[in-house]
Design a protein around this motif. Structure first.
Motif, mmCIF file in Angstrom:
data_model
loop_
_atom_site.group_PDB
_atom_site.id
_atom_site.type_symbol
_atom_site.label_atom_id
_atom_site.label_comp_id
_atom_site.label_asym_id
_atom_site.label_seq_id
_atom_site.Cartn_x
_atom_site.Cartn_y
_atom_site.Cartn_z
ATOM 1 N N ARG A 216 10.483 4.600 10.095
ATOM 2 C CA ARG A 216 10.700 5.229 8.792
ATOM 3 C C ARG A 216 9.953 4.421 7.739
ATOM 4 N N LEU A 217 9.786 5.016 6.562
ATOM 5 C CA LEU A 217 9.162 4.316 5.445
ATOM 6 C C LEU A 217 10.195 3.408 4.788
ATOM 7 N N ASP A 218 9.903 2.111 4.711
ATOM 8 C CA ASP A 218 10.862 1.195 4.093
ATOM 9 C C ASP A 218 10.826 1.354 2.573
ATOM 10 N N ILE A 219 11.924 0.987 1.936
ATOM 11 C CA ILE A 219 12.068 1.252 0.506
ATOM 12 C C ILE A 219 11.102 0.417 -0.344
ATOM 13 N N GLY A 220 10.742 -0.771 0.121
ATOM 14 C CA GLY A 220 9.790 -1.586 -0.628
ATOM 15 C C GLY A 220 8.411 -0.962 -0.651
ATOM 16 N N THR A 221 7.935 -0.506 0.510
ATOM 17 C CA THR A 221 6.625 0.141 0.571
ATOM 18 C C THR A 221 6.636 1.437 -0.230
ATOM 19 N N ARG A 222 7.732 2.172 -0.160
ATOM 20 C CA ARG A 222 7.836 3.410 -0.944
ATOM 21 C C ARG A 222 7.675 3.103 -2.433
ATOM 22 N N PHE A 223 8.345 2.068 -2.904
ATOM 23 C CA PHE A 223 8.247 1.704 -4.320
ATOM 24 C C PHE A 223 6.809 1.308 -4.664
ATOM 25 N N PHE A 224 6.140 0.594 -3.765
ATOM 26 C CA PHE A 224 4.752 0.185 -3.980
ATOM 27 C C PHE A 224 3.846 1.415 -4.057
ATOM 28 N N LEU A 225 4.045 2.361 -3.134
ATOM 29 C CA LEU A 225 3.227 3.577 -3.108
ATOM 30 C C LEU A 225 3.353 4.364 -4.414
ATOM 31 N N GLU A 226 4.513 4.293 -5.043
ATOM 32 C CA GLU A 226 4.740 5.024 -6.289
ATOM 33 C C GLU A 226 4.064 4.364 -7.490
ATOM 34 N N HIS A 227 3.576 3.120 -7.305
ATOM 35 C CA HIS A 227 3.026 2.376 -8.445
ATOM 36 C C HIS A 227 1.681 1.722 -8.130
ATOM 37 N N LEU A 228 0.921 2.281 -7.213
ATOM 38 C CA LEU A 228 -0.391 1.727 -6.888
ATOM 39 C C LEU A 228 -1.352 1.926 -8.051
ATOM 40 N N PRO A 229 -2.334 1.025 -8.194
ATOM 41 C CA PRO A 229 -3.321 1.190 -9.275
ATOM 42 C C PRO A 229 -4.143 2.448 -9.074
ATOM 43 N N SER A 230 -4.496 3.103 -10.165
ATOM 44 C CA SER A 230 -5.301 4.320 -10.101
ATOM 45 C C SER A 230 -6.748 3.990 -10.447
ATOM 46 N N GLY A 231 -7.604 4.996 -10.341
ATOM 47 C CA GLY A 231 -9.011 4.787 -10.657
ATOM 48 C C GLY A 231 -9.714 4.078 -9.517
ATOM 49 N N ALA A 254 -6.801 8.512 -2.445
ATOM 50 C CA ALA A 254 -6.954 8.666 -3.890
ATOM 51 C C ALA A 254 -8.390 8.423 -4.347
ATOM 52 N N ASP A 255 -9.116 7.572 -3.617
ATOM 53 C CA ASP A 255 -10.489 7.207 -3.995
ATOM 54 C C ASP A 255 -11.372 7.211 -2.755
ATOM 55 N N PRO A 256 -11.912 8.376 -2.384
ATOM 56 C CA PRO A 256 -12.725 8.476 -1.160
ATOM 57 C C PRO A 256 -13.947 7.562 -1.150
ATOM 58 N N ALA A 257 -14.385 7.092 -2.329
ATOM 59 C CA ALA A 257 -15.537 6.199 -2.387
ATOM 60 C C ALA A 257 -15.158 4.737 -2.135
ATOM 61 N N ALA A 258 -13.866 4.450 -2.061
ATOM 62 C CA ALA A 258 -13.423 3.072 -1.840
ATOM 63 C C ALA A 258 -13.774 2.601 -0.432
ATOM 64 N N GLY A 281 -7.475 11.926 8.657
ATOM 65 C CA GLY A 281 -8.825 12.404 8.387
ATOM 66 C C GLY A 281 -9.385 11.927 7.068
ATOM 67 N N VAL A 282 -9.143 10.660 6.736
ATOM 68 C CA VAL A 282 -9.551 10.132 5.431
ATOM 69 C C VAL A 282 -11.070 9.974 5.388
ATOM 70 N N PRO A 283 -11.716 10.485 4.345
ATOM 71 C CA PRO A 283 -13.158 10.263 4.208
ATOM 72 C C PRO A 283 -13.438 8.839 3.750
ATOM 73 N N GLY A 284 -14.677 8.440 3.796
ATOM 74 C CA GLY A 284 -15.036 7.119 3.302
ATOM 75 C C GLY A 284 -15.086 6.083 4.404
ATOM 76 N N HIS A 285 -15.254 4.829 3.999
ATOM 77 C CA HIS A 285 -15.466 3.729 4.937
ATOM 78 C C HIS A 285 -14.237 2.824 5.014
ATOM 79 N N ALA A 286 -13.852 2.450 6.220
ATOM 80 C CA ALA A 286 -12.740 1.516 6.408
ATOM 81 C C ALA A 286 -13.075 0.543 7.525
#
Length: 377
Positions: A216-231, A254-258, A281-286
């Motif tokens: 399951r998704l833990d509550i700490g990660t959930r809180f982090f996901l709700e407040h990640l930096p944008s742009g 959120a940022d396929p060019a990342a 199916g995330v686009p971009g490089h990882a």
């Protein structure tokens, strides 16, 4: 560490003269004494699972054992401890939990892990190689061995009993039953993320056994996901201590060019992160890397580091890992680059960040967690 095979000077990894934690404990000593006192034949294929810092395989190196571990740090400690005692390269076969196990196992030694799921996964993977004559001995501290631990051995391999305790350590004896048909493995476990958590909402997560909050998704990660930096606009981002990779995957969505680097010292975690990323199916490089934090990442090459640091090392509570992660992030970040950290309020990470970066800003908080940001000047 004094054993029937001699005395061994052992260290953890990374080696730190200030570290007061030993590279072995009473359960390692108990197991080695038992093998010698009972005259357990070690001429066949010896497999050691969960050896935390290489203490067991270093002591048994003359018998050319195979070590199976989920930890990159354990492998590095093992290499250092073997070299310190003049063991020839290749005398101990170093395998990860993601590698195919040996085809035949004559002696199976199991240092009981903290994760019951990881124990289940490894026993299921090894069961086809175990035969009626295999000697199976587990070891752990009394507080680490539970009824559920013994039931796993019984369900997968055969009848199981325990020893008397010595120095708060206990042994597990399992007699393989060739007629026993092990159950199908439930790993990796796949689930769907909830809505309302940003770009990762409704996405797929893949977890291999032993990864934090695998079901399951833990509550700490959930809180982090709700407040990640944008742009972003094509930033170089690191998901440091990536676990199942859901945070780095959210950034990539959120940022396929990342360009996202997923890094963890757990082989299971990095395999989970790669599977999660590909499942969506995330686009971009990882890039997916098993490593000691940001070791190997060039200085000044990263724009953003996202981190949920652990505050336990096996059974010990310590901030050493968090401190090394924060220090590594500061080195790897470009001027103006940012470290974002999620942590429990009581851990006081803002103090460490101010010491390292000279600044720390509260991004978000709730009664249990804080999200902090530090900028490299």
């Amino acid at each position: 560490m004094t054993t029937p095979w001699g005395e061994f000077a052992l260290t953890r990894f990374p080696e730190d003269p200030r570290d007061r934690l030993r590279a072995w404990d009473a359960s390692d000593e108990y197991l080695l004494r038992y093998l010698a006192q009972e005259g357990v034949p070690l001429s066949g294929t010896v497999v050691v699972v969960g050896d935390r810092w290489g203490a067991l395989v270093t002591a048994l190196a003359e018998h050319r054992p195979a070590q199976i571990t989920d930890s990159h740090l354990t492998q590095e400690a093992t290499r250092a401890n073997l070299a310190r005692h003049g063991v020839e390269p290749g005398a101990v076969r170093l395998l990860t939990t993601q590698d195919p196990p040996p085809d035949r196992v004559d002696v199976l030694l199991v240092r009981v892990p903290k994760s019951l799921a990881l124990l289940e996964d490894q026993l299921l993977r090894l069961a086809p190689a175990v035969h009626a004559g295999t000697v199976v001995v587990g070891t752990g501290m009394v507080k680490e061995i539970h009824t559920s631990t013994l039931r796993l051995f019984e369900r997968i391999l055969g009848p199981t009993r325990t020893s008397l305790a010595e120095k708060k350590a206990r042994l597990i004896f399992c007699t393989p039953d060739p007629a026993l048909e092990p159950p199908a493995s439930p790993w990796p476990y796949v689930y769907t993320l909830p809505d309302g958590i940003g770009p990762a909402s409704g996405r797929t997560v893949v977890n291999h056994a032993g990864v934090f909050c695998a079901e399951r998704l833990d509550i700490g990660t959930r809180f982090f996901l709700e407040h990640l930096p944008s742009g972003g606009d094509g930033r170089r981002v690191v998901d440091l201590g990536c676990g199942n990779g859901v945070v780095g995957t959210a950034v990539a969505l959120a940022d396929p060019a990342a360009e996202v680097l997923f890094v963890d010292e757990s082989f299971q975690a990095v395999a989970s992160a790669e599977a999660t990323y590909k499942a969506n199916g995330v686009p971009g490089h990882a890039e997916f890397r098993v490593a000691d934090g940001l070791a190997g990442v060039p200085s000044g090459s990263v724009d953003l580091v996202l981190n949920n640091p652990p505050f336990h090392s096996h059974q010990a509570t310590t901030d050493a890992t968090a401190w090394r992660m924060f220090s590594g992030a500061r080195r790897a970040l470009r001027p103006g680059g940012e470290l974002w950290v999620i942590g429990n309020r009581h851990l006081g990470y803002h103090v460490k960040l101010r010491k390292l970066f000279g600044n720390s800003r509260l991004v978000a908080s709730d009664p249990k967690f804080v999200v902090l940001k530090a900028v490299k000047r």
